[in-house]
Design a protein around this motif. Structure first.
Motif, PDB file in Angstrom:
ATOM      1  N   PHE A 146       0.787  -1.233   0.000  1.00  0.00           N
ATOM      2  CA  PHE A 146       0.000   0.000   0.000  1.00  0.00           C
ATOM      3  C   PHE A 146       0.828   1.296   0.000  1.00  0.00           C
ATOM      4  CE2 PHE A 146       0.336  -0.984   4.557  1.00  0.00           C
ATOM      5  CZ  PHE A 146       0.661   0.253   5.106  1.00  0.00           C
ATOM      6  N   PRO A 147       2.035   1.339   0.615  1.00  0.00           N
ATOM      7  CA  PRO A 147       2.800   2.584   0.498  1.00  0.00           C
ATOM      8  C   PRO A 147       3.169   2.908  -0.951  1.00  0.00           C
ATOM      9  CG  PRO A 147       3.630   1.266   2.326  1.00  0.00           C
ATOM     10  CD  PRO A 147       2.701   0.391   1.541  1.00  0.00           C
ATOM     11  N   SER A 148       3.494   1.884  -1.724  1.00  0.00           N
ATOM     12  CA  SER A 148       3.841   2.105  -3.126  1.00  0.00           C
ATOM     13  C   SER A 148       2.610   2.376  -3.984  1.00  0.00           C
ATOM     14  CB  SER A 148       4.600   0.893  -3.675  1.00  0.00           C
ATOM     15  OG  SER A 148       5.810   0.701  -2.974  1.00  0.00           O
ATOM     16  N   VAL A 149       1.480   1.750  -3.624  1.00  0.00           N
ATOM     17  CA  VAL A 149       0.228   2.056  -4.316  1.00  0.00           C
ATOM     18  C   VAL A 149      -0.141   3.518  -4.083  1.00  0.00           C
ATOM     19  CG1 VAL A 149      -2.246   1.532  -4.431  1.00  0.00           C
ATOM     20  CG2 VAL A 149      -0.585  -0.328  -4.207  1.00  0.00           C
ATOM     21  N   MET A 150       0.144   4.015  -2.894  1.00  0.00           N
ATOM     22  CA  MET A 150      -0.074   5.439  -2.617  1.00  0.00           C
ATOM     23  C   MET A 150       0.760   6.303  -3.565  1.00  0.00           C
ATOM     24  SD  MET A 150       0.001   5.376   1.555  1.00  0.00           S
ATOM     25  CE  MET A 150      -0.002   7.171   1.696  1.00  0.00           C
ATOM     26  N   ALA A 151       2.004   5.901  -3.773  1.00  0.00           N
ATOM     27  CA  ALA A 151       2.900   6.696  -4.625  1.00  0.00           C
ATOM     28  C   ALA A 151       2.401   6.739  -6.069  1.00  0.00           C
ATOM     29  CB  ALA A 151       4.316   6.122  -4.570  1.00  0.00           C
ATOM     30  N   VAL A 152       2.050   5.588  -6.631  1.00  0.00           N
ATOM     31  CA  VAL A 152       1.650   5.564  -8.041  1.00  0.00           C
ATOM     32  C   VAL A 152       0.254   6.172  -8.225  1.00  0.00           C
ATOM     33  CG1 VAL A 152       0.584   3.256  -8.069  1.00  0.00           C
ATOM     34  CG2 VAL A 152       1.741   4.118 -10.109  1.00  0.00           C
ATOM     35  N   SER A 153      -0.620   6.011  -7.243  1.00  0.00           N
ATOM     36  CA  SER A 153      -1.942   6.628  -7.324  1.00  0.00           C
ATOM     37  C   SER A 153      -1.838   8.141  -7.173  1.00  0.00           C
ATOM     38  CB  SER A 153      -2.859   6.054  -6.240  1.00  0.00           C
ATOM     39  OG  SER A 153      -3.030   4.661  -6.389  1.00  0.00           O
ATOM     40  N   TRP A 164       5.453  -1.086  -7.962  1.00  0.00           N
ATOM     41  CA  TRP A 164       4.747   0.184  -8.055  1.00  0.00           C
ATOM     42  C   TRP A 164       5.619   1.360  -7.642  1.00  0.00           C
ATOM     43  CZ3 TRP A 164       1.156   0.011 -11.265  1.00  0.00           C
ATOM     44  CH2 TRP A 164       0.246  -1.043 -11.341  1.00  0.00           C
ATOM     45  N   ARG A 165       6.500   1.157  -6.675  1.00  0.00           N
ATOM     46  CA  ARG A 165       7.420   2.236  -6.302  1.00  0.00           C
ATOM     47  C   ARG A 165       8.355   2.547  -7.464  1.00  0.00           C
ATOM     48  NH1 ARG A 165       6.888   5.872  -2.672  1.00  0.00           N
ATOM     49  NH2 ARG A 165       6.341   4.273  -1.151  1.00  0.00           N
ATOM     50  N   GLY A 166       8.874   1.493  -8.077  1.00  0.00           N
ATOM     51  CA  GLY A 166       9.751   1.693  -9.220  1.00  0.00           C
ATOM     52  C   GLY A 166       9.027   2.346 -10.378  1.00  0.00           C
ATOM     53  N   GLY A 199      11.831  10.565 -11.246  1.00  0.00           N
ATOM     54  CA  GLY A 199      12.361  10.842  -9.917  1.00  0.00           C
ATOM     55  C   GLY A 199      12.108  12.246  -9.420  1.00  0.00           C
ATOM     56  N   LEU A 200      11.236  13.006 -10.099  1.00  0.00           N
ATOM     57  CA  LEU A 200      11.000  14.409  -9.747  1.00  0.00           C
ATOM     58  C   LEU A 200       9.646  14.587  -9.069  1.00  0.00           C
ATOM     59  CD1 LEU A 200      12.219  16.084 -13.065  1.00  0.00           C
ATOM     60  CD2 LEU A 200      13.522  15.772 -10.947  1.00  0.00           C
ATOM     61  N   ALA A 201       9.588  15.507  -8.124  1.00  0.00           N
ATOM     62  CA  ALA A 201       8.334  15.840  -7.462  1.00  0.00           C
ATOM     63  C   ALA A 201       7.492  16.731  -8.365  1.00  0.00           C
ATOM     64  CB  ALA A 201       8.613  16.532  -6.129  1.00  0.00           C
ATOM     65  N   LEU A 202       6.196  16.792  -8.090  1.00  0.00           N
ATOM     66  CA  LEU A 202       5.281  17.640  -8.859  1.00  0.00           C
ATOM     67  C   LEU A 202       4.627  18.646  -7.925  1.00  0.00           C
ATOM     68  CD1 LEU A 202       3.545  14.956 -11.121  1.00  0.00           C
ATOM     69  CD2 LEU A 202       5.379  16.524 -11.754  1.00  0.00           C
ATOM     70  N   ASN A 203       4.720  19.898  -8.289  1.00  0.00           N
ATOM     71  CA  ASN A 203       4.128  20.964  -7.492  1.00  0.00           C
ATOM     72  C   ASN A 203       2.641  21.091  -7.828  1.00  0.00           C
ATOM     73  OD1 ASN A 203       3.261  23.611  -6.600  1.00  0.00           O
ATOM     74  ND2 ASN A 203       5.413  24.033  -6.201  1.00  0.00           N
ATOM     75  N   GLU A 230      -3.415  18.018   0.811  1.00  0.00           N
ATOM     76  CA  GLU A 230      -2.986  18.684   2.051  1.00  0.00           C
ATOM     77  C   GLU A 230      -1.616  19.344   1.878  1.00  0.00           C
ATOM     78  OE1 GLU A 230      -3.069  19.645   6.294  1.00  0.00           O
ATOM     79  OE2 GLU A 230      -4.533  19.340   4.696  1.00  0.00           O
ATOM     80  N   MET A 231      -0.701  18.654   1.209  1.00  0.00           N
ATOM     81  CA  MET A 231       0.655  19.169   1.036  1.00  0.00           C
ATOM     82  C   MET A 231       0.819  19.996  -0.238  1.00  0.00           C
ATOM     83  SD  MET A 231       1.936  18.015   3.737  1.00  0.00           S
ATOM     84  CE  MET A 231       1.738  16.707   4.955  1.00  0.00           C
ATOM     85  N   ALA A 232      -0.197  19.948  -1.134  1.00  0.00           N
ATOM     86  CA  ALA A 232      -0.110  20.628  -2.434  1.00  0.00           C
ATOM     87  C   ALA A 232       1.149  20.226  -3.184  1.00  0.00           C
ATOM     88  CB  ALA A 232      -0.167  22.145  -2.259  1.00  0.00           C
ATOM     89  N   ASN A 233       1.442  18.919  -3.113  1.00  0.00           N
ATOM     90  CA  ASN A 233       2.674  18.419  -3.729  1.00  0.00           C
ATOM     91  C   ASN A 233       2.582  16.906  -3.860  1.00  0.00           C
ATOM     92  OD1 ASN A 233       5.237  18.589  -4.799  1.00  0.00           O
ATOM     93  ND2 ASN A 233       6.269  18.471  -2.829  1.00  0.00           N
ATOM     94  N   TRP A 234       3.299  16.375  -4.830  1.00  0.00           N
ATOM     95  CA  TRP A 234       3.503  14.921  -4.921  1.00  0.00           C
ATOM     96  C   TRP A 234       4.989  14.671  -5.039  1.00  0.00           C
ATOM     97  CZ3 TRP A 234       6.117  11.894  -8.410  1.00  0.00           C
ATOM     98  CH2 TRP A 234       6.014  10.516  -8.222  1.00  0.00           C
ATOM     99  N   TRP A 235       5.462  13.622  -4.352  1.00  0.00           N
ATOM    100  CA  TRP A 235       6.879  13.300  -4.412  1.00  0.00           C
ATOM    101  C   TRP A 235       7.037  11.788  -4.565  1.00  0.00           C
ATOM    102  CZ3 TRP A 235       3.962  15.111  -0.539  1.00  0.00           C
ATOM    103  CH2 TRP A 235       3.825  14.350   0.611  1.00  0.00           C
ATOM    104  N   PRO A 236       8.122  11.326  -5.202  1.00  0.00           N
ATOM    105  CA  PRO A 236       8.290   9.899  -5.511  1.00  0.00           C
ATOM    106  C   PRO A 236       8.318   8.986  -4.290  1.00  0.00           C
ATOM    107  CG  PRO A 236       9.808  11.221  -6.800  1.00  0.00           C
ATOM    108  CD  PRO A 236       9.193  12.146  -5.797  1.00  0.00           C
ATOM    109  N   THR A 237       8.671   9.523  -3.132  1.00  0.00           N
ATOM    110  CA  THR A 237       8.735   8.684  -1.922  1.00  0.00           C
ATOM    111  C   THR A 237       7.446   8.739  -1.121  1.00  0.00           C
ATOM    112  OG1 THR A 237       9.751  10.513  -0.699  1.00  0.00           O
ATOM    113  CG2 THR A 237      11.240   8.915  -1.738  1.00  0.00           C
TER     114      THR A 237
END
Length: 323
Positions: free
Chosen positions: A73-80, A134-136, A144-148, A238-245
């Motif tokens: 589920f942590p990796s599913v969170m990342a890809v979702s 899913w993390r990969g 490997g870049l975050a999205l604002n 909440e964070m107004a951001n997405w990051w690979p981790t």
């Protein structure tokens, strides 16, 4: 002690125990750091952070109750979360982003279900594999870049899901409370919950009794995938951001919340109230330890100790009942 009181304690022992533990911890933290734990600010902070862990723990409660594990589920969170961020960045619609994230999470859960039910792989092994996959995938797709996502704060979806009610109460805390009530109903009053508990208690007997075991297990993993995606969306908003981790760090917290709450690691028994209380305990421990003047790294030791003690107690209780 009367037979009625014995029966009450036997049926609600985990809930009573976790409630007492929560009250004791709060009392200790209030005494150790009254300037922090006797003020309202810390509890408003908890309302904005604990719901993420609570929702994930509620989903995992269903998994553990059915005798399965989901470590992906942590990796599913990342890809979702990436699906949400990508769609929003491309078209500016947060609502479409939410739909894309939920679809991604459900499909990830479907893959888990196929590996466990269709292929026959043990869930703990299958979801370790999908966790890496899913993390990969998220890292590769995002380079490997975050999205604002700062513009998402101007959308109605933001206000609906994580906005502040009366400018104070986080909306996602209310979503968490409402879903906890719904999940309690599903677990204890709906045929889906009955099927999962039956499967967790005795898989072969459930199959012989005509319970749609495979369908219930597929539904279980898809439910966990969709719930993981929903939490990912809440965090992105909440964070107004997405990051690979995104999602990393939740695994231990979520498992600790489930087991300290009284859900049996052996399956067949679950408590939604216990999971909610357990997630609150886990959520306040770090703040309490730091506020008391101890180093933050003590929290990992405490989390691990909680899991060890909880699993051991459940094992001893089960052994005693069998004897």
């Amino acid at each position: 002690m009367t037979p009625v009181s014995r029966s009450f304690i036997r049926n609600f022992g985990p809930q009573i125990g976790v409630t007492i533990l929560l009250a004791v911890l709060l009392s200790v933290f209030m005494i150790a750091s009254p300037q922090t734990f006797l003020g309202a600010r810390i509890y408003l902070s908890f309302l904005s952070t604990i719901p993420f862990t609570t929702l994930l723990a509620l989903g995992l409660t269903f998994c553990v109750a059915s005798g399965e594990m989901d470590l992906s589920f942590p990796s599913v969170m990342a890809v979702s979360g990436l699906a949400f961020a990508s769609v929003f960045t491309a078209c500016g619609s947060a609502a479409l982003g939410v739909a894309a994230a939920l679809a991604t999470g459900v499909l990830a859960g479907l893959l888990n279900g196929f590996l466990v039910v269709g292929v026959g792989a043990p869930s703990i092994i299958a979801t370790i594999g999908t966790q890496f996959f899913w993390r990969g995938a998220a890292i590769v797709l995002a380079d490997g870049l975050a999205l604002n996502l700062v513009d998402v704060r101007e959308t109605a979806t933001y206000d609906l899901l994580v906005g502040r009610l009366f400018g104070v109460i986080p909306a996602h805390a209310l979503w968490c409370l409402g879903l906890a009530v719904l999940f309690w109903y599903v677990m204890h009053r709906h045929v889906f919950g009955d099927a999962l508990l039956f499967v967790g208690d005795n898989y072969r007997a459930a199959k012989m009794m005509g319970v749609p075991v495979n369908r219930a297990r597929y539904g279980l993993f898809m439910f966990m995938g969709g719930l993981s995606a929903f939490v990912a969306v809440l965090i992105c908003l909440e964070m107004a951001n997405w990051w690979p981790t995104q999602g990393e760090g939740y695994l231990l917290l979520v498992f600790a919340s489930v087991f300290i709450g009284g859900t049996s690691v052996f399956g067949g028994k679950a408590t939604i109230y216990g999971t909610v209380a357990g997630s609150i305990i886990i959520g306040i421990i770090e703040a309490g330890i730091v506020a008391a003047g101890l180093a933050g790294f003590w929290t990992r030791l405490v989390y691990g100790l909680i899991i060890i003690v909880s699993v051991s107690v459940h094992a001893l209780v089960l052994k005693t009942k069998r004897e």
